[in-house]
Design a protein around this motif. Structure first.
Motif, PDB file in Angstrom:
ATOM      1  N   GLY A  91       0.800  -1.216   0.000  1.00 36.42           N
ATOM      2  CA  GLY A  91       0.000   0.000   0.000  1.00 36.42           C
ATOM      3  C   GLY A  91       0.835   1.269   0.000  1.00 36.42           C
ATOM      4  N   VAL A  92       0.139   2.401   0.176  1.00 40.83           N
ATOM      5  CA  VAL A  92       0.781   3.720   0.142  1.00 40.83           C
ATOM      6  C   VAL A  92       0.726   4.343   1.534  1.00 40.83           C
ATOM      7  CG1 VAL A  92       0.730   6.038  -0.847  1.00 40.83           C
ATOM      8  CG2 VAL A  92       0.190   4.060  -2.283  1.00 40.83           C
ATOM      9  N   ALA A  93       1.862   4.791   2.010  1.00 42.57           N
ATOM     10  CA  ALA A  93       1.944   5.473   3.307  1.00 42.57           C
ATOM     11  C   ALA A  93       2.183   6.957   3.073  1.00 42.57           C
ATOM     12  CB  ALA A  93       3.075   4.885   4.138  1.00 42.57           C
ATOM     13  N   GLU A  94       1.455   7.787   3.809  1.00 45.24           N
ATOM     14  CA  GLU A  94       1.631   9.237   3.731  1.00 45.24           C
ATOM     15  C   GLU A  94       2.550   9.667   4.870  1.00 45.24           C
ATOM     16  OE1 GLU A  94       0.553  11.071   1.317  1.00 45.24           O
ATOM     17  OE2 GLU A  94      -0.701   9.527   0.344  1.00 45.24           O
ATOM     18  N   LEU A  95       3.728  10.147   4.537  1.00 47.26           N
ATOM     19  CA  LEU A  95       4.743  10.496   5.527  1.00 47.26           C
ATOM     20  C   LEU A  95       4.922  12.005   5.586  1.00 47.26           C
ATOM     21  CD1 LEU A  95       7.422   7.841   4.500  1.00 47.26           C
ATOM     22  CD2 LEU A  95       5.531   7.582   6.117  1.00 47.26           C
ATOM     23  N   ASP A  96       5.023  12.523   6.805  1.00 47.54           N
ATOM     24  CA  ASP A  96       5.215  13.961   7.031  1.00 47.54           C
ATOM     25  C   ASP A  96       6.416  14.111   7.966  1.00 47.54           C
ATOM     26  OD1 ASP A  96       5.134  16.641   7.659  1.00 47.54           O
ATOM     27  OD2 ASP A  96       2.973  16.701   8.021  1.00 47.54           O
ATOM     28  N   ALA A  97       7.535  14.579   7.414  1.00 49.54           N
ATOM     29  CA  ALA A  97       8.779  14.649   8.190  1.00 49.54           C
ATOM     30  C   ALA A  97       9.310  16.077   8.223  1.00 49.54           C
ATOM     31  CB  ALA A  97       9.833  13.728   7.590  1.00 49.54           C
ATOM     32  N   THR A  98       9.654  16.533   9.434  1.00 49.39           N
ATOM     33  CA  THR A  98      10.305  17.835   9.608  1.00 49.39           C
ATOM     34  C   THR A  98      11.731  17.597  10.072  1.00 49.39           C
ATOM     35  OG1 THR A  98       8.221  18.920  10.189  1.00 49.39           O
ATOM     36  CG2 THR A  98      10.255  20.038  10.823  1.00 49.39           C
ATOM     37  N   TYR A  99      12.681  18.146   9.322  1.00 53.58           N
ATOM     38  CA  TYR A  99      14.105  17.959   9.611  1.00 53.58           C
ATOM     39  C   TYR A  99      14.628  19.155  10.399  1.00 53.58           C
ATOM     40  CZ  TYR A  99      14.153  14.005   6.419  1.00 53.58           C
ATOM     41  OH  TYR A  99      13.908  12.796   5.824  1.00 53.58           O
ATOM     42  N   TYR A 100      15.414  18.850  11.420  1.00 49.92           N
ATOM     43  CA  TYR A 100      15.956  19.876  12.313  1.00 49.92           C
ATOM     44  C   TYR A 100      17.470  19.977  12.140  1.00 49.92           C
ATOM     45  CZ  TYR A 100      11.515  20.207  14.823  1.00 49.92           C
ATOM     46  OH  TYR A 100      10.201  20.419  15.148  1.00 49.92           O
ATOM     47  N   ASP A 101      17.958  21.208  12.301  1.00 46.84           N
ATOM     48  CA  ASP A 101      19.398  21.451  12.225  1.00 46.84           C
ATOM     49  C   ASP A 101      19.660  22.806  12.859  1.00 46.84           C
ATOM     50  OD1 ASP A 101      22.098  21.287  11.592  1.00 46.84           O
ATOM     51  OD2 ASP A 101      21.747  20.690   9.512  1.00 46.84           O
ATOM     52  N   THR A 102      20.935  23.142  13.006  1.00 46.82           N
ATOM     53  CA  THR A 102      21.282  24.491  13.465  1.00 46.82           C
ATOM     54  C   THR A 102      21.094  25.454  12.296  1.00 46.82           C
ATOM     55  OG1 THR A 102      23.596  24.172  12.832  1.00 46.82           O
ATOM     56  CG2 THR A 102      22.973  23.579  15.082  1.00 46.82           C
ATOM     57  N   PRO A 103      20.941  26.747  12.565  1.00 48.02           N
ATOM     58  CA  PRO A 103      20.772  27.704  11.456  1.00 48.02           C
ATOM     59  C   PRO A 103      21.897  27.644  10.429  1.00 48.02           C
ATOM     60  CG  PRO A 103      20.168  28.741  13.528  1.00 48.02           C
ATOM     61  CD  PRO A 103      20.748  27.406  13.883  1.00 48.02           C
ATOM     62  N   ASP A 104      23.119  27.295  10.869  1.00 49.35           N
ATOM     63  CA  ASP A 104      24.229  27.197   9.910  1.00 49.35           C
ATOM     64  C   ASP A 104      24.459  25.754   9.439  1.00 49.35           C
ATOM     65  OD1 ASP A 104      25.121  26.266  12.327  1.00 49.35           O
ATOM     66  OD2 ASP A 104      26.955  27.460  12.392  1.00 49.35           O
ATOM     67  N   GLN A 105      23.489  24.878   9.688  1.00 50.84           N
ATOM     68  CA  GLN A 105      23.439  23.527   9.125  1.00 50.84           C
ATOM     69  C   GLN A 105      24.664  22.669   9.480  1.00 50.84           C
ATOM     70  OE1 GLN A 105      22.435  23.664   4.913  1.00 50.84           O
ATOM     71  NE2 GLN A 105      21.049  25.381   5.263  1.00 50.84           N
ATOM     72  N   ARG A 106      24.975  22.595  10.748  1.00 53.12           N
ATOM     73  CA  ARG A 106      26.124  21.804  11.185  1.00 53.12           C
ATOM     74  C   ARG A 106      25.885  20.307  11.021  1.00 53.12           C
ATOM     75  NH1 ARG A 106      27.490  25.089  16.832  1.00 53.12           N
ATOM     76  NH2 ARG A 106      27.421  27.180  15.891  1.00 53.12           N
ATOM     77  N   LEU A 107      24.652  19.861  11.234  1.00 57.30           N
ATOM     78  CA  LEU A 107      24.366  18.438  11.080  1.00 57.30           C
ATOM     79  C   LEU A 107      24.451  18.031   9.615  1.00 57.30           C
ATOM     80  CD1 LEU A 107      21.383  17.880  13.549  1.00 57.30           C
ATOM     81  CD2 LEU A 107      23.830  17.647  13.965  1.00 57.30           C
TER      82      LEU A 107
END
Length: 517
Positions: free
Chosen positions: A39-55
């Motif tokens: 079947g089809v899964a509906e995924l909702d993902a929010t990605y977190y990082d520092t403002p200067d994108q260290r991760l």
């Protein structure tokens, strides 16, 4: 609580002409007996990082996702190409503490903010074998990316993701890939959905200061990647590698990954040794305080590591004893001793890594490699400047080995051999720094110092094991238990120490006979 899953996957995309990507028929893949539509899964993902994108810069991803079978917080740590450890934590409104600790060495005191939102419609297929066991999950993902900070762009794309089943054979992915390539698909040019989203959403409204900052960072990275030329270049390359190792090993130490504590301790010692050995290249008024802090960190890491080494040594010694020499609950007492000390040291170590002193040390290491306190000799010929430092370290080892050989067996010789071991280790590390510049003579010195260090280290481990056996025998006696087995083990450790002492003259003669740097 967070748990970990080893994720082995590959991503594919269609031709650049923009043709619609579809899942090909995978029933012909070798070993596949069935393709199950999940079947089809509906995924909702929010990605977190520092403002200067260290991760993102370190290829780490931290997200909060709903939908699908594994809703929750996910932290992905790179292991190798196409392989990541995915650490799960339950859904919550804020980033779980179990995950913030794992990114602390990257994030430091910076705030974690929502960076990108990915909405995915995931059409899932399971590839199974004749017994119905899962071989791999194949999904067709239709993705929409929305930039939440650092820009205002959006992007849409479709990709195919193939994830190997737990404990599956990675070679199976090659079989699936062969089928996908025949269908006109190719490996994705982006290592992850987040990387693609960041690349395609763009950044708008940036201040000139941020643009300059990004340009400066790119320039610094390019400079660091250049081949070393001067003595200072070689020393800084070595220091930078150790700083990176400390930062990268931090999450593994927190997760108690095998050998991670030892590896991190080695990196701190390597860096401290290089700062001291190359005092003619870097200003000691700046680096000595950093060296003191590295010594502190190595000591904190050593509480756990020394415990591991002693436990392994004594357990192996017990395993090698005939049953007739085992008297009393020796194994139980050893396990109790190990667990009690180990548990306390683990809690203490995590507190150290969460502390301000450790973060201040990381900041100082960053400053040392980005804005190094170079002296005049740093611009000199590495064949002269670096070789001089290595020879100076070697002379110290020679003097200490001579002192150990001149002293009779006992506490004074034990101490002299321990000091010689520490200087052998320092010489090994200074020779490691010198190897790119000096070539084979330095590489040979690394090997000989490692061999000498091993011999002297076994002797010191015997000293520590005998101290532990005395403590355990005292505890056993107080509990009314037999001390016989502890005495047997003590005697065997004395013999091992005597054998190391007897081997030292020959080992040192071999070291002295090699070509000098």
């Amino acid at each position: 609580m967070a748990d970990t899953k080893r994720e082995i996957e590959r991503k594919y995309e269609g031709p650049p002409a923009g043709e619609d990507v579809r899942l090909p028929d995978l029933t012909g893949v070798s070993g596949v007996s069935g393709v199950l539509d999940k079947g089809v899964a509906e995924l909702d993902a929010t990605y977190y990082d520092t403002p200067d994108q260290r991760l993102a810069a370190a290829s780490l991803t931290l997200r909060r996702r709903t939908g699908g079978a594994d809703a929750g917080w996910h932290l992905k740590l790179p292991v190798s190409e196409g392989v990541r450890d995915e650490i799960h934590a339950p859904l919550s409104d804020t980033v779980p503490r179990s995950l913030t600790g794992l990114v602390r060495s990257r994030v430091r005191d910076a705030e974690l903010v929502p960076l990108v939102r990915l909405l995915s419609a995931r059409d899932i297929r399971h590839l199974v074998d004749a017994s119905g066991a899962l071989l791999a999950e194949v999904s067709l993902d239709r993705v929409r990316a929305e930039r939440l900070s650092g820009g205002e762009g959006t992007a849409e794309w479709t990709e195919i993701e193939v994830e190997l089943a737990d404990d599956g054979d990675p070679a199976f992915l090659d079989k699936v890939e062969k089928k996908l390539r025949k269908a006109g698909l190719s490996r994705s040019s982006s290592p992850s959905k987040l990387a693609r989203a960041l690349g395609e959403t763009g950044q708008t409204g940036e201040s000139g200061k941020r643009k300059k900052s990004a340009a400066a960072a790119a320039t610094a990275t390019a400079s660091a990647a250049q081949a070393p030329v001067t003595a200072g270049d070689h020393v800084l390359a070595y220091l930078r590698a150790q700083r990176d190792a400390i930062v990268e090993l931090d999450p593994a130490v927190r997760r108690d990954v095998y050998d991670s504590v030892h590896s991190m301790r080695v990196a701190t010692r390597r860096m401290r040794s290089a700062l001291r050995s190359y005092a003619g290249v870097l200003d000691r008024t700046v680096t000595d305080p950093i060296g003191d802090e590295l010594k502190w960190l190595a000591g904190e890491l050593g509480v756990d590591r020394d415990q591991e080494v002693l436990t392994e040594r004594l357990t192996a010694a017990l395993d090698n004893l005939p049953r007739t020499l085992l008297s009393g609950p020796v194994r139980t007492r050893l396990r109790t001793w190990s667990h009690a000390r180990g548990s306390g040291s683990r809690r203490h170590l995590i507190a150290v890594l969460d502390g301000k002193r450790y973060l201040a040390l990381l900041a100082a290491l960053d400053a040392t490699v980005s804005d190094p306190p170079l002296l005049k000799a740093a611009s000199g010929d590495p064949a002269k400047v670096i070789a001089k430092a290595v020879r100076k370290d070697f002379k110290k080892v020679s003097d200490l080995v001579g002192q150990a050989l001149d002293r009779p067996p006992g506490a004074d010789r034990d101490l002299a051999m321990h000091e010689a071991r520490k200087k052998a280790k320092r010489t090994r590390y200074s020779a490691e720094t010198a190897t790119p510049a000096l070539g084979r003579p330095a590489a040979d010195l690394v090997k000989s110092m490692k061999s000498l260090q091993t011999l002297l280290g076994d002797h010191q481990d015997s000293v520590m094991a005998r101290e532990t056996l005395r403590d355990l025998a005292g505890q056993a006696h107080a509990a009314g238990e037999s001390g016989f087995t502890y005495g047997v083990l003590y005697g065997r450790e004395e013999q091992r120490a005597a054998e190391a002492e007897a081997a030292l003259p020959g080992a040192w003669e071999a070291v002295e006979g090699q070509e000098a740097v």
